[in-house]
Write a protein that holds these residues in place. Sequence first.
Motif, PDB file in Angstrom:
ATOM      1  N   LEU A  31      38.879   1.951  32.209  1.00  0.00           N
ATOM      2  CA  LEU A  31      38.130   3.084  32.749  1.00  0.00           C
ATOM      3  C   LEU A  31      38.902   4.388  32.585  1.00  0.00           C
ATOM      4  CD1 LEU A  31      36.648   1.483  35.964  1.00  0.00           C
ATOM      5  CD2 LEU A  31      35.503   1.873  33.778  1.00  0.00           C
ATOM      6  N   ARG A  32      40.193   4.349  32.831  1.00  0.00           N
ATOM      7  CA  ARG A  32      41.019   5.552  32.745  1.00  0.00           C
ATOM      8  C   ARG A  32      41.069   6.079  31.308  1.00  0.00           C
ATOM      9  NH1 ARG A  32      44.306   3.993  36.164  1.00  0.00           N
ATOM     10  NH2 ARG A  32      45.596   2.708  34.841  1.00  0.00           N
ATOM     11  N   ARG A  33      41.141   5.167  30.322  1.00  0.00           N
ATOM     12  CA  ARG A  33      41.193   5.577  28.912  1.00  0.00           C
ATOM     13  C   ARG A  33      39.936   6.328  28.503  1.00  0.00           C
ATOM     14  NH1 ARG A  33      42.157   0.177  25.928  1.00  0.00           N
ATOM     15  NH2 ARG A  33      40.538   1.132  24.672  1.00  0.00           N
ATOM     16  N   ARG A  34      38.802   5.934  29.039  1.00  0.00           N
ATOM     17  CA  ARG A  34      37.533   6.534  28.633  1.00  0.00           C
ATOM     18  C   ARG A  34      37.135   7.716  29.486  1.00  0.00           C
ATOM     19  NH1 ARG A  34      39.124   5.616  24.927  1.00  0.00           N
ATOM     20  NH2 ARG A  34      39.455   3.522  24.264  1.00  0.00           N
ATOM     21  N   THR A  35      37.766   7.916  30.632  1.00  0.00           N
ATOM     22  CA  THR A  35      37.404   9.014  31.523  1.00  0.00           C
ATOM     23  C   THR A  35      37.904  10.348  30.997  1.00  0.00           C
ATOM     24  OG1 THR A  35      37.433   7.512  33.395  1.00  0.00           O
ATOM     25  CG2 THR A  35      37.571   9.833  33.900  1.00  0.00           C
ATOM     26  N   GLY A  36      38.987  10.346  30.232  1.00  0.00           N
ATOM     27  CA  GLY A  36      39.576  11.593  29.766  1.00  0.00           C
ATOM     28  C   GLY A  36      38.778  12.309  28.697  1.00  0.00           C
ATOM     29  N   ALA A  37      37.973  11.595  27.929  1.00  0.00           N
ATOM     30  CA  ALA A  37      37.227  12.219  26.840  1.00  0.00           C
ATOM     31  C   ALA A  37      36.094  13.075  27.396  1.00  0.00           C
ATOM     32  CB  ALA A  37      36.663  11.145  25.915  1.00  0.00           C
ATOM     33  N   ALA A  38      35.801  14.189  26.710  1.00  0.00           N
ATOM     34  CA  ALA A  38      34.712  15.070  27.144  1.00  0.00           C
ATOM     35  C   ALA A  38      33.396  14.295  27.172  1.00  0.00           C
ATOM     36  CB  ALA A  38      34.612  16.268  26.219  1.00  0.00           C
ATOM     37  N   THR A  39      33.034  13.673  26.062  1.00  0.00           N
ATOM     38  CA  THR A  39      31.882  12.775  26.002  1.00  0.00           C
ATOM     39  C   THR A  39      32.366  11.525  25.296  1.00  0.00           C
ATOM     40  OG1 THR A  39      30.303  14.587  25.863  1.00  0.00           O
ATOM     41  CG2 THR A  39      29.537  12.437  25.137  1.00  0.00           C
ATOM     42  N   PRO A  40      32.636  10.466  26.054  1.00  0.00           N
ATOM     43  CA  PRO A  40      33.126   9.242  25.415  1.00  0.00           C
ATOM     44  C   PRO A  40      32.149   8.751  24.346  1.00  0.00           C
ATOM     45  CG  PRO A  40      33.354   9.096  27.791  1.00  0.00           C
ATOM     46  CD  PRO A  40      32.553  10.324  27.491  1.00  0.00           C
ATOM     47  N   GLU A  44      26.649   9.751  23.627  1.00  0.00           N
ATOM     48  CA  GLU A  44      26.084  11.002  23.123  1.00  0.00           C
ATOM     49  C   GLU A  44      24.604  11.147  23.486  1.00  0.00           C
ATOM     50  OE1 GLU A  44      29.548   9.727  20.749  1.00  0.00           O
ATOM     51  OE2 GLU A  44      27.663   8.727  21.169  1.00  0.00           O
ATOM     52  N   SER A  45      23.890  10.032  23.585  1.00  0.00           N
ATOM     53  CA  SER A  45      22.451  10.091  23.868  1.00  0.00           C
ATOM     54  C   SER A  45      22.134  10.107  25.363  1.00  0.00           C
ATOM     55  CB  SER A  45      21.740   8.895  23.224  1.00  0.00           C
ATOM     56  OG  SER A  45      22.175   7.697  23.830  1.00  0.00           O
ATOM     57  N   VAL A  46      23.144   9.992  26.210  1.00  0.00           N
ATOM     58  CA  VAL A  46      22.928   9.947  27.656  1.00  0.00           C
ATOM     59  C   VAL A  46      22.600  11.349  28.171  1.00  0.00           C
ATOM     60  CG1 VAL A  46      24.056   9.511  29.868  1.00  0.00           C
ATOM     61  CG2 VAL A  46      24.372   7.928  27.991  1.00  0.00           C
ATOM     62  N   ARG A  47      21.528  11.431  28.950  1.00  0.00           N
ATOM     63  CA  ARG A  47      21.131  12.705  29.551  1.00  0.00           C
ATOM     64  C   ARG A  47      22.069  13.019  30.723  1.00  0.00           C
ATOM     65  NH1 ARG A  47      16.555   9.617  29.555  1.00  0.00           N
ATOM     66  NH2 ARG A  47      16.487   9.669  31.809  1.00  0.00           N
ATOM     67  N   PRO A  48      22.624  14.208  30.780  1.00  0.00           N
ATOM     68  CA  PRO A  48      23.521  14.569  31.885  1.00  0.00           C
ATOM     69  C   PRO A  48      22.770  14.569  33.215  1.00  0.00           C
ATOM     70  CG  PRO A  48      23.365  16.353  30.257  1.00  0.00           C
ATOM     71  CD  PRO A  48      22.466  15.263  29.815  1.00  0.00           C
ATOM     72  N   VAL A  85      19.782   3.121  30.386  1.00  0.00           N
ATOM     73  CA  VAL A  85      20.473   1.944  29.868  1.00  0.00           C
ATOM     74  C   VAL A  85      20.689   2.162  28.384  1.00  0.00           C
ATOM     75  CG1 VAL A  85      20.387  -0.540  29.489  1.00  0.00           C
ATOM     76  CG2 VAL A  85      19.467   0.423  31.607  1.00  0.00           C
ATOM     77  N   VAL A  86      21.957   2.128  27.990  1.00  0.00           N
ATOM     78  CA  VAL A  86      22.323   2.288  26.585  1.00  0.00           C
ATOM     79  C   VAL A  86      22.828   0.935  26.098  1.00  0.00           C
ATOM     80  CG1 VAL A  86      23.816   3.484  24.942  1.00  0.00           C
ATOM     81  CG2 VAL A  86      22.960   4.693  26.976  1.00  0.00           C
ATOM     82  N   ALA A 113      26.855  10.211  36.865  1.00  0.00           N
ATOM     83  CA  ALA A 113      25.979  11.296  36.410  1.00  0.00           C
ATOM     84  C   ALA A 113      26.719  12.354  35.597  1.00  0.00           C
ATOM     85  CB  ALA A 113      25.297  11.945  37.618  1.00  0.00           C
ATOM     86  N   HIS A 114      28.061  12.340  35.636  1.00  0.00           N
ATOM     87  CA  HIS A 114      28.864  13.298  34.882  1.00  0.00           C
ATOM     88  C   HIS A 114      29.378  12.693  33.570  1.00  0.00           C
ATOM     89  CE1 HIS A 114      28.706  15.901  38.350  1.00  0.00           C
ATOM     90  NE2 HIS A 114      29.092  14.873  39.087  1.00  0.00           N
ATOM     91  N   GLY A 115      28.937  11.457  33.272  1.00  0.00           N
ATOM     92  CA  GLY A 115      29.347  10.804  32.031  1.00  0.00           C
ATOM     93  C   GLY A 115      30.670  10.080  32.097  1.00  0.00           C
ATOM     94  N   ARG A 116      31.183   9.865  33.314  1.00  0.00           N
ATOM     95  CA  ARG A 116      32.473   9.175  33.472  1.00  0.00           C
ATOM     96  C   ARG A 116      32.241   7.708  33.786  1.00  0.00           C
ATOM     97  NH1 ARG A 116      33.865  13.759  37.368  1.00  0.00           N
ATOM     98  NH2 ARG A 116      32.797  12.281  38.684  1.00  0.00           N
TER      99      ARG A 116
END
Length: 138
Positions: A31-40, A44-48, A85-86, A113-116
């Motif tokens: 989880l920590r590795r993927r939280t740092g990216a702006a949009t993991p 990309e298709s996930v609505r904010p 659901v992606v 909801a913030h993409g994290r």
Amino acid sequence: MNPEILGRLAAAAVIIGAGLLAFRVVNAGLLRRRTGAATPRGLESVRPGIPAILYFTTPDCAPCRTVQRPALAELQTRLGDGLQVVEVDCSRQPDLADYWGVLSVPTTFIIDAHGRPRHVNHGVTPAEKLLNQLLQIT
């Protein structure tokens, strides 16, 4: 009680505890590795503003077809537009599965909801557990 049996029970408890601790550390690291990216990658298709479930599967995964996909469909029906659901086919996108650290399917990530990414589930996860995880992040 026999001291030898007590010793074996204690050793088993230590091994189980170490396994659970390692499991939590690995999940936290994923989880920590993927939280740092702006949009993991993969989101990309996930609505904010709307939580999502990132679901890794393969066409030949029987538990995915018979248990996980129906659980996700149930959640989608219950939450409607309040959930995205992606679905990612690991056989078609192995680089994306590697990026997320997926070693087995089904694997689901709860995305806030913030993409994290906030939770990761390895193996089949019941709809109720996924719902509880979603409620924790909203």
